[in-house]
Each structure stands twice: as C-alpha cells, then as structure tokens.
Design a protein around this motif. Structure first.
Motif, short mmCIF file in Angstrom:
data_model
loop_
_atom_site.label_atom_id
_atom_site.label_comp_id
_atom_site.label_asym_id
_atom_site.label_seq_id
_atom_site.Cartn_x
_atom_site.Cartn_y
_atom_site.Cartn_z
N ILE A 79 1.17 9.94 52.76
CA ILE A 79 0.72 9.91 54.08
C ILE A 79 1.86 9.47 55.03
O ILE A 79 2.57 8.24 54.40
CB ILE A 79 -0.47 8.93 54.29
CG1 ILE A 79 -1.69 9.14 53.40
CG2 ILE A 79 -0.70 9.05 55.97
CD1 ILE A 79 -2.24 10.55 53.85
N VAL A 110 2.20 11.26 61.33
CA VAL A 110 1.16 10.63 61.95
C VAL A 110 1.32 10.30 63.48
O VAL A 110 0.46 10.83 64.27
CB VAL A 110 0.39 9.54 61.18
CG1 VAL A 110 -0.76 8.73 62.01
CG2 VAL A 110 -0.22 9.68 59.77
N GLN A 160 -6.51 8.89 56.81
CA GLN A 160 -5.77 9.68 56.18
C GLN A 160 -5.72 8.84 54.78
O GLN A 160 -5.89 9.67 53.59
CB GLN A 160 -4.60 10.14 56.48
CG GLN A 160 -4.54 10.94 57.95
CD GLN A 160 -3.30 11.70 58.17
OE1 GLN A 160 -2.55 11.63 57.33
NE2 GLN A 160 -3.10 11.99 59.46
#
Length: 211
Positions: free
Chosen positions: A34, A39, A103
């Motif tokens: 991630i 993001v 996530q």
C-alpha cells in the motif's frame, strides 16, 4: 479471539535510497504494498469529494486541462500561506488515513507493506508491527537523486534537508537495509528479511490463537 488485523511492515527511506526498488522486490515475493503517496493521489481524483472541496475553495483554475488537480498550482498556494496548508491538511489527512487503513485491512498476502517516504514524520509507524528503513550514505543518495530526477546538487540537497535526518530514521527503524551496492544485492537482502517476517507473522498468528 484471534486478531483479524493484518501484520503490517512499514517501509521507508529517503529520496534516492532505493525504497521503491525494495518495494518492488517485496511485491515480486507476493506481498501486497500500500503506497501512501498513491493513496494521497487517489483521494483527490476527479469527482472525489476532496477535489470538489478544493475547487470550491480555490476555483477551477486549480485544475489542469484534464480536470485533474494541478498539484504544482496547489503547492504554490500552500507553500506561501500557512493557513491554506493547514486547511488542506485538515481536509486530506483524515481521508488519506481512512483509505490507507481500509486498503491495509483488505490485503490478502501473509503480511502487508505500508510504503511511505514520510512514515516516521507523519507518525504512520503506529499502524505497523515493524518498520524497515532502506538506508544509504548521503553522497550516494544525492548522486542517485540528481541522476534519476535530473536535478542540480543544490536542489537534491534541499529535498534531503526537508526530510527527517538519516540519523533519526536509523534510531527509529526496527530493521535497516544498507543499499549502497547493486540491485541484486538489495534483492537478496529483501528476500532475507521477507523470510524473517514470515516467521514473525506465524508467531504472531499463533499467539493470537492462544488468546
């Protein structure tokens, strides 16, 4: 009751350290990554509530020709006005944190990596069971940054100076990979840590089942 939260490894490193290469090697081993920077971009995609709020505050001139956020224009605004920087941080940081944690929770690999250049600066290590720093000597860091990003030495130094010092990162990190050698050497070190993390995850899981 067993813990359903994922085992998270925080992966960080200064610009030019080779953090992205290390991340890629972990991904090749089947570990989900991630990316905190990704993001941050996702929460301001066209049509998102965050981008709509930014447009409402600054007008449509903040958009590029494709209707996406013009990051360079926004950067100019927040760098010249601390109140605007505070407003933007108050808007985006909760959204980024929520999306990031969502996530992480959805990850299906044995453990999951939270990759963030500002892992320690933003306090993200609190979401991690362990942290791994990709470390490199300053001279090599500057050389790699200049070559990769076509920057002057002064520009590269300014970027490095804006990040947490190397010595402080070394103090904070649980694990450290020295990346002064080849990509093959880095890949080998990543593999070694990968297997050690798999063992930690197994022990973590066993402990949870006994609770």
């Amino acid at each position: 009751m067993a813990n359903t939260h994922p085992w998270v490894l925080g992966l960080t490193g200064g610009i030019g350290s080779g953090k992205s290469s290390a991340s890629k090697f972990f991904a090749e081993l089947g570990i989900e990554v991630i990316d905190a920077d990704l993001v941050a971009r996702q929460v301001v995609e066209p049509g998102s509530p965050a981008l709509n709020a930014i447009v409402k505050r600054h007008g449509e001139s903040i958009l590029d020709t494709n209707g996406a956020l013009d990051r360079s224009k926004l950067r100019e605004i927040v760098f010249s006005d601390n109140s605007e920087k505070l407003w933007l941080n108050n808007l985006l940081h909760p959204l980024i944190r929520t999306e990031m944690l969502d996530q992480l929770a959805r990850a299906q690999s044995p453990y999951v990596i939270l990759e963030a250049p500002l892992l320690f600066e933003n306090g993200l290590e609190k979401y991690c069971q362990r942290t791994l720093l990709i470390d490199v000597q300053l001279e090599l860091q500057l050389t790699r940054t200049c070559e990769r990003d076509k920057l002057t030495l002064d520009a590269a130094r300014a970027i490095v100076a804006a990040q947490m010092s190397r010595s402080n990162k070394v103090k904070k990190a649980d694990d450290i990979i020295s990346n002064s050698g080849t990509l093959a050497a880095l890949k080998s070190k990543v593999q070694g840590y990968h297997y050690s993390y798999l063992k930690r995850v197994k022990l973590h899981s066993c402990a949870d089942k006994q609770q």
